[in-house]
Design an enzyme around this catalytic site. Structure first.
Site, short mmCIF file in Angstrom:
data_model
loop_
_atom_site.label_atom_id
_atom_site.label_comp_id
_atom_site.label_asym_id
_atom_site.label_seq_id
_atom_site.Cartn_x
_atom_site.Cartn_y
_atom_site.Cartn_z
N ARG A 1 2.03 -1.38 14.61
CA ARG A 1 0.56 -1.29 14.50
C ARG A 1 -0.08 -2.65 14.73
O ARG A 1 -1.15 -2.75 15.34
CB ARG A 1 0.15 -0.72 13.14
N ARG B 1 0.83 -1.22 0.00
CA ARG B 1 0.00 0.00 0.00
C ARG B 1 0.85 1.26 0.00
O ARG B 1 0.50 2.26 -0.60
CB ARG B 1 -0.90 -0.05 1.24
P1 AMP Z 1 -6.40 3.70 10.25
O1 AMP Z 1 -6.47 4.45 8.97
O2 AMP Z 1 -7.74 3.31 10.78
O3 AMP Z 1 -5.46 2.54 10.19
O4 AMP Z 1 -5.80 4.72 11.34
C1 AMP Z 1 -4.52 5.31 11.17
C2 AMP Z 1 -3.97 5.75 12.52
O5 AMP Z 1 -4.85 6.72 13.11
C3 AMP Z 1 -3.83 4.66 13.56
O6 AMP Z 1 -2.63 3.95 13.45
C4 AMP Z 1 -3.91 5.45 14.86
O7 AMP Z 1 -2.71 6.11 15.14
C5 AMP Z 1 -4.95 6.51 14.51
N1 AMP Z 1 -6.34 6.05 14.83
C6 AMP Z 1 -7.34 5.80 13.95
N2 AMP Z 1 -8.46 5.40 14.58
C7 AMP Z 1 -8.15 5.37 15.90
C8 AMP Z 1 -8.87 5.01 17.09
N3 AMP Z 1 -10.15 4.58 17.03
N4 AMP Z 1 -8.23 5.12 18.28
C9 AMP Z 1 -6.96 5.54 18.36
N5 AMP Z 1 -6.21 5.88 17.29
C10 AMP Z 1 -6.81 5.80 16.07
#
Ligand code: AMP
Length: 187
Positions: free
Chosen positions: A142, A129
């Site tokens: 992650r 990606r």
């Molecule tokens: P994602 O696109 O959902 O993978 O989110 C990217 C990043 O945003 C994650 O690695 C976290 O740092 C932050 N993030 C997104 N959603 C959350 C959540 N519900 N709680 C905490 N951090 C979040």
């Protein structure tokens, strides 16, 4: 009206499937990752704080995320058409806060769809990606954060009788079809 949470590891295809379902059925797509990335791009206070965590593959603190969700769920389109939550909740306190919010709104969850993909496939997908927060070291972090903080939600929602597991590996159209069937949509 659809009221659903998409759960699963990073790279499971939650975002891809969420876009397909929300566009087809006109449901608000609420992605906390998208909201945070927009805030980072715009250079807001939220964005500056969030970036510190996102750059390391760590979770943004619960109270910040819960505040974002509380505001978003109170909007008119959600009252009319429900929601598809993508990337939230990611911790037990977030899940408990969501329960409370939804109870206040009188909008209980229909289902939690758990898109399951094995670790090897996840690393492969995330490296391909090539997003800025997708270096191998951050990906590994992650995944660890997912296992420690988010995976417990599988048991949480199973206990509530809401969890449906769908294999996230395979033909994208077939996976969309399974999600539609699970949600009782026509397809
Ligand atoms: P994602 O696109 O959902 O993978 O989110 C990217 C990043 O945003 C994650 O690695 C976290 O740092 C932050 N993030 C997104 N959603 C959350 C959540 N519900 N709680 C905490 N951090 C979040």
């Amino acid at each position: 009206m659809i009221k659903v949470v998409f759960l699963g590891p990073p790279g499971a295809g939650k975002g891809t499937q969420a876009v397909r379902i929300t566009e087809k059925y006109n449901v608000p797509h609420i992605s906390t990752g998208d909201i945070l990335r927009a805030a980072v791009r715009e250079g807001t206070e939220l964005g500056k704080v969030a970036k510190e965590y996102m750059d390391k593959g760590e979770l943004v603190p619960d109270e910040i995320i819960i505040g974002i969700i509380r505001e978003r769920l109170s909007q008119e389109d959600v009252k009319r058409n429900g929601f598809l939550l993508d990337g939230f909740p990611r911790t037990l306190p977030q899940a408990e806060a969501l329960d409370k919010l939804l109870e206040e709104l009188g909008m209980p969850l229909d289902k939690v769809i758990y898109l399951n993909v094995d670790d090897e496939e996840i690393v492969k997908r995330l490296l391909a990606r090539g997003r800025v927060d997708d270096t191998e070291e951050i990906i590994r972090n992650r995944l660890r954060v997912y296992r420690e903080q988010t995976a417990p939600l599988i048991d949480y929602y199973t206990a509530k009788g809401l969890l449906v597991e769908i294999n996230g590996v395979g033909d994208i159209n077939e996976i969309t079809k399974k999600i539609e069937e699970t949600l009782g949509l026509n397809g």
